[in-house]
Design a protein around this motif. Structure first.
Motif, PDB file in Angstrom:
ATOM      1  N   ARG A  88       0.826  -1.211   0.000  1.00  0.00           N
ATOM      2  CA  ARG A  88       0.000   0.000   0.000  1.00  0.00           C
ATOM      3  C   ARG A  88       0.854   1.252   0.000  1.00  0.00           C
ATOM      4  NH1 ARG A  88      -5.268  -1.065   3.616  1.00  0.00           N
ATOM      5  NH2 ARG A  88      -5.494   1.116   3.079  1.00  0.00           N
ATOM      6  N   THR A  89       1.864   1.270  -0.871  1.00  0.00           N
ATOM      7  CA  THR A  89       2.765   2.414  -0.965  1.00  0.00           C
ATOM      8  C   THR A  89       2.893   2.877  -2.410  1.00  0.00           C
ATOM      9  OG1 THR A  89       4.721   1.020  -1.236  1.00  0.00           O
ATOM     10  CG2 THR A  89       4.143   1.676   1.023  1.00  0.00           C
ATOM     11  N   VAL A  90       3.302   4.139  -2.543  1.00  0.00           N
ATOM     12  CA  VAL A  90       3.623   4.741  -3.834  1.00  0.00           C
ATOM     13  C   VAL A  90       4.890   5.555  -3.622  1.00  0.00           C
ATOM     14  CG1 VAL A  90       2.861   6.311  -5.661  1.00  0.00           C
ATOM     15  CG2 VAL A  90       1.187   4.914  -4.455  1.00  0.00           C
ATOM     16  N   GLN A  91       5.808   5.515  -4.571  1.00  0.00           N
ATOM     17  CA  GLN A  91       7.029   6.311  -4.467  1.00  0.00           C
ATOM     18  C   GLN A  91       6.980   7.472  -5.444  1.00  0.00           C
ATOM     19  OE1 GLN A  91      10.566   3.898  -4.664  1.00  0.00           O
ATOM     20  NE2 GLN A  91      10.198   3.051  -2.641  1.00  0.00           N
ATOM     21  N   PHE A  92       7.413   8.632  -4.951  1.00  0.00           N
ATOM     22  CA  PHE A  92       7.389   9.874  -5.712  1.00  0.00           C
ATOM     23  C   PHE A  92       8.780  10.490  -5.749  1.00  0.00           C
ATOM     24  CE2 PHE A  92       3.142   9.387  -3.974  1.00  0.00           C
ATOM     25  CZ  PHE A  92       2.310   9.751  -5.014  1.00  0.00           C
ATOM     26  N   SER A  93       8.977  11.397  -6.715  1.00  0.00           N
ATOM     27  CA  SER A  93      10.222  12.145  -6.824  1.00  0.00           C
ATOM     28  C   SER A  93       9.902  13.527  -7.386  1.00  0.00           C
ATOM     29  CB  SER A  93      11.198  11.422  -7.758  1.00  0.00           C
ATOM     30  OG  SER A  93      12.371  12.194  -7.927  1.00  0.00           O
ATOM     31  N   LEU A  94      10.789  14.469  -7.149  1.00  0.00           N
ATOM     32  CA  LEU A  94      10.621  15.808  -7.701  1.00  0.00           C
ATOM     33  C   LEU A  94      11.260  15.912  -9.087  1.00  0.00           C
ATOM     34  CD1 LEU A  94      11.302  17.957  -4.507  1.00  0.00           C
ATOM     35  CD2 LEU A  94       9.123  17.112  -5.390  1.00  0.00           C
TER      36      LEU A  94
END
Length: 135
Positions: A88-94
């Motif tokens: 139940r995770t999502v990874q983000f970046s700028l």
């Protein structure tokens, strides 16, 4: 008449402080928890408890980017690892992931690498009633 003016003035003066103390909009449903973890190398992992609504993930990273990282509201946030049902995770970046189409879609999703929103747009989901419905 003067008796009525004083409570009205006091309410107008105190309302912003009370709103900030209560945290209007930040967590409309106490059963919903959003946590953001810095994974290093500019990657941030968002996990939720109580909902798997895409808006909860975007709310978490948008709020984190603006309040903690002090980014501008126009800063784009990109999904670098799509939603994983097991964790139940999502990874983000700028920064945009390499070799992936980053053309924004028309729906709010966390299931496509490269999907992106501005930090300001993502943070506005924190004030949305969708978090109450538990989609």
């Amino acid at each position: 008449m003067r008796f009525r003016k004083m409570p009205a003035i006091a309410a107008i003066v105190l309302l912003p402080g009370v709103a900030q103390a209560i945290g209007f909009g930040v967590n409309l449903n106490p059963a919903v928890r959003v946590e953001v973890a810095d994974k290093g190398n500019g990657i941030y992992e968002v996990s939720t408890r109580g909902t798997t609504a895409p808006v909860a993930y975007w709310c978490g990273i948008g709020d984190y980017a603006i309040r903690t990282l002090r980014t501008k509201a126009t800063q784009r946030i990109y999904i670098t690892r799509a939603y994983e049902k097991q964790t139940r995770t999502v990874q983000f970046s700028l920064t945009p992931p390499e070799g992936v189409d980053t053309t924004p879609g028309y729906s709010v999703t966390v299931k496509r690498v490269g999907e992106n929103l501005s930090a300001g747009s993502a943070q506005t989901y924190c004030y949305d009633n969708f978090l109450d419905f538990g989609f």
